[in-house]
Scaffold this motif. Sequence first.
Motif, PDB file in Angstrom:
ATOM      1  N   MET A   1       0.842  -1.186   0.000  1.00 54.88           N
ATOM      2  CA  MET A   1       0.000   0.000   0.000  1.00 54.88           C
ATOM      3  C   MET A   1       0.878   1.237   0.000  1.00 54.88           C
ATOM      4  N   GLY A   2       0.383   2.320  -0.530  1.00 58.94           N
ATOM      5  CA  GLY A   2       1.160   3.542  -0.669  1.00 58.94           C
ATOM      6  C   GLY A   2       1.541   4.155   0.669  1.00 58.94           C
ATOM      7  N   ASP A   3       2.447   5.120   0.578  1.00 60.30           N
ATOM      8  CA  ASP A   3       2.934   5.803   1.767  1.00 60.30           C
ATOM      9  C   ASP A   3       1.909   6.820   2.230  1.00 60.30           C
ATOM     10  N   TRP A   4       1.624   6.795   3.558  1.00 65.20           N
ATOM     11  CA  TRP A   4       0.635   7.712   4.135  1.00 65.20           C
ATOM     12  C   TRP A   4       1.272   9.025   4.603  1.00 65.20           C
ATOM     13  N   ASN A   5       2.590   9.187   4.445  1.00 65.81           N
ATOM     14  CA  ASN A   5       3.289  10.326   5.046  1.00 65.81           C
ATOM     15  C   ASN A   5       2.739  11.667   4.587  1.00 65.81           C
ATOM     16  N   LEU A   6       2.471  11.801   3.281  1.00 72.29           N
ATOM     17  CA  LEU A   6       1.989  13.080   2.749  1.00 72.29           C
ATOM     18  C   LEU A   6       0.634  13.438   3.341  1.00 72.29           C
ATOM     19  N   LEU A   7      -0.310  12.474   3.264  1.00 65.57           N
ATOM     20  CA  LEU A   7      -1.647  12.720   3.817  1.00 65.57           C
ATOM     21  C   LEU A   7      -1.571  12.960   5.316  1.00 65.57           C
ATOM     22  N   GLY A   8      -0.708  12.208   6.002  1.00 64.93           N
ATOM     23  CA  GLY A   8      -0.560  12.367   7.442  1.00 64.93           C
ATOM     24  C   GLY A   8      -0.055  13.753   7.824  1.00 64.93           C
ATOM     25  N   SER A   9       0.938  14.263   7.083  1.00 63.25           N
ATOM     26  CA  SER A   9       1.491  15.593   7.399  1.00 63.25           C
ATOM     27  C   SER A   9       0.468  16.689   7.148  1.00 63.25           C
ATOM     28  N   ILE A  10      -0.355  16.527   6.112  1.00 63.96           N
ATOM     29  CA  ILE A  10      -1.406  17.519   5.826  1.00 63.96           C
ATOM     30  C   ILE A  10      -2.459  17.501   6.926  1.00 63.96           C
ATOM     31  N   LEU A  11      -2.847  16.295   7.346  1.00 64.92           N
ATOM     32  CA  LEU A  11      -3.880  16.173   8.384  1.00 64.92           C
ATOM     33  C   LEU A  11      -3.382  16.648   9.753  1.00 64.92           C
ATOM     34  N   GLU A  12      -2.070  16.599   9.975  1.00 66.28           N
ATOM     35  CA  GLU A  12      -1.504  17.161  11.211  1.00 66.28           C
ATOM     36  C   GLU A  12      -1.754  18.666  11.270  1.00 66.28           C
ATOM     37  N   GLU A  13      -1.667  19.318  10.115  1.00 63.27           N
ATOM     38  CA  GLU A  13      -1.963  20.759  10.040  1.00 63.27           C
ATOM     39  C   GLU A  13      -3.440  21.013  10.314  1.00 63.27           C
ATOM     40  N   VAL A  14      -4.306  20.127   9.800  1.00 63.33           N
ATOM     41  CA  VAL A  14      -5.750  20.234  10.061  1.00 63.33           C
ATOM     42  C   VAL A  14      -6.014  20.100  11.561  1.00 63.33           C
ATOM     43  N   HIS A  15      -5.245  19.218  12.222  1.00 65.13           N
ATOM     44  CA  HIS A  15      -5.383  18.973  13.669  1.00 65.13           C
ATOM     45  C   HIS A  15      -5.263  20.278  14.463  1.00 65.13           C
ATOM     46  N   ILE A  16      -4.347  21.166  14.047  1.00 62.09           N
ATOM     47  CA  ILE A  16      -4.122  22.440  14.747  1.00 62.09           C
ATOM     48  C   ILE A  16      -5.366  23.321  14.697  1.00 62.09           C
ATOM     49  N   HIS A  17      -6.078  23.283  13.559  1.00 62.03           N
ATOM     50  CA  HIS A  17      -7.210  24.184  13.338  1.00 62.03           C
ATOM     51  C   HIS A  17      -8.563  23.530  13.647  1.00 62.03           C
TER      52      HIS A  17
ATOM     53  N   TYR B   1     -10.994  22.752   4.116  1.00 66.29           N
ATOM     54  CA  TYR B   1     -11.099  23.589   5.313  1.00 66.29           C
ATOM     55  C   TYR B   1      -9.736  24.133   5.726  1.00 66.29           C
ATOM     56  N   MET B   2      -8.692  23.280   5.660  1.00 61.16           N
ATOM     57  CA  MET B   2      -7.358  23.716   6.041  1.00 61.16           C
ATOM     58  C   MET B   2      -6.881  24.866   5.150  1.00 61.16           C
ATOM     59  N   GLY B   3      -7.184  24.769   3.846  1.00 59.82           N
ATOM     60  CA  GLY B   3      -6.822  25.839   2.913  1.00 59.82           C
ATOM     61  C   GLY B   3      -7.452  27.164   3.318  1.00 59.82           C
ATOM     62  N   HIS B   4      -8.738  27.119   3.692  1.00 56.27           N
ATOM     63  CA  HIS B   4      -9.442  28.332   4.126  1.00 56.27           C
ATOM     64  C   HIS B   4      -8.849  28.852   5.440  1.00 56.27           C
ATOM     65  N   ALA B   5      -8.524  27.936   6.378  1.00 57.32           N
ATOM     66  CA  ALA B   5      -7.958  28.343   7.670  1.00 57.32           C
ATOM     67  C   ALA B   5      -6.598  29.022   7.491  1.00 57.32           C
ATOM     68  N   LEU B   6      -5.760  28.482   6.608  1.00 57.33           N
ATOM     69  CA  LEU B   6      -4.448  29.085   6.354  1.00 57.33           C
ATOM     70  C   LEU B   6      -4.584  30.452   5.691  1.00 57.33           C
ATOM     71  N   TYR B   7      -5.572  30.569   4.802  1.00 56.82           N
ATOM     72  CA  TYR B   7      -5.835  31.869   4.160  1.00 56.82           C
ATOM     73  C   TYR B   7      -6.230  32.915   5.211  1.00 56.82           C
ATOM     74  N   ARG B   8      -7.124  32.532   6.152  1.00 56.18           N
ATOM     75  CA  ARG B   8      -7.541  33.452   7.213  1.00 56.18           C
ATOM     76  C   ARG B   8      -6.369  33.804   8.133  1.00 56.18           C
ATOM     77  N   LEU B   9      -5.502  32.809   8.376  1.00 59.63           N
ATOM     78  CA  LEU B   9      -4.335  33.024   9.232  1.00 59.63           C
ATOM     79  C   LEU B   9      -3.395  34.062   8.617  1.00 59.63           C
ATOM     80  N   ARG B  10      -3.168  33.932   7.319  1.00 56.89           N
ATOM     81  CA  ARG B  10      -2.310  34.910   6.628  1.00 56.89           C
ATOM     82  C   ARG B  10      -2.944  36.294   6.620  1.00 56.89           C
ATOM     83  N   ALA B  11      -4.276  36.324   6.441  1.00 60.01           N
ATOM     84  CA  ALA B  11      -4.992  37.609   6.443  1.00 60.01           C
ATOM     85  C   ALA B  11      -4.864  38.288   7.808  1.00 60.01           C
ATOM     86  N   LEU B  12      -4.966  37.505   8.902  1.00 61.61           N
ATOM     87  CA  LEU B  12      -4.826  38.056  10.255  1.00 61.61           C
ATOM     88  C   LEU B  12      -3.417  38.586  10.490  1.00 61.61           C
ATOM     89  N   GLU B  13      -2.416  37.859   9.993  1.00 63.73           N
ATOM     90  CA  GLU B  13      -1.027  38.293  10.149  1.00 63.73           C
ATOM     91  C   GLU B  13      -0.768  39.584   9.364  1.00 63.73           C
TER      92      GLU B  13
END
Length: 245
Positions: free
Chosen positions: A1-17, A92-104
């Motif tokens: 089965m394929g490597d889950w590392n990419l999906l896992g790292s993206i979902l870790e970012e989702v975890h924060i938000h 959702y993560m894409g939208h959250a990162l966009y809002r984060l940059r807007a706040l900064e």
Amino acid sequence: MGDWNLLGSILEEVHIHSTIVGKIWLTILFIFRMLVLGVAAEDVWDDEQSEFICNTEQPGCSNVCYDKAFPISLIRYWVLQIIFVSSPSLVYMGHALYRLRALEKERQKRKAHLRAQLEDLEPMPEEHKRVERELRKLEEQKKVNKAPLRGSLLRTYVLHILTRSVVEVGFMIGQYLLYGFHMSPLYKCTRPPCPNTVDCFVSRPTEKTIFMVFMNSIATVSLFLNILEIAHLGLKKIQKSLYGR
């Protein structure tokens, strides 16, 4: 089965938000779905086709019977399920990162505006001290790592929970229609070019049944957590409306 590392790292970012319930949902996705699928479940289906034995020597009969019995490997089906269920979280993560940059950006603009004000004001007056305090406070603030869950971001969050719930239900129904909740050890095949009804035997049916029930149970728990999270967000919204907090 394929490597889950990419999906896992993206979902870790989702975890924060995510909210606390969302964090539990992601933990279940990581441990009880991705990890179990990669470490244990894949080995159960390694011999799926080679050990699918039919009591006939008719050329091509075993292949067409296997294709009929297993239109899609359950391992690949569960991989697709995880990918499709996770996809709304990426939006959702894409939208959250966009809002984060807007706040900064707003924070940096505010700092620049206060510095310009300081240059125009006299050194001693009260207004100068107030602007100086506000600027110092902004500079001492740590960089924002999580966008506040309100407004358009809250709507995106609720929509992504509803979307993944619909996808989850769709895959659960799909698995039931394809295989049910039980893997029968015997499959009777009448598909051409088989000359008559052929008995085919599935390898490790009990073990496969256990994994089928387990994966469906985890999908049910994930669906329950989605409903719980919607209720949690709804209650918080009602509390804010009632108490103005």
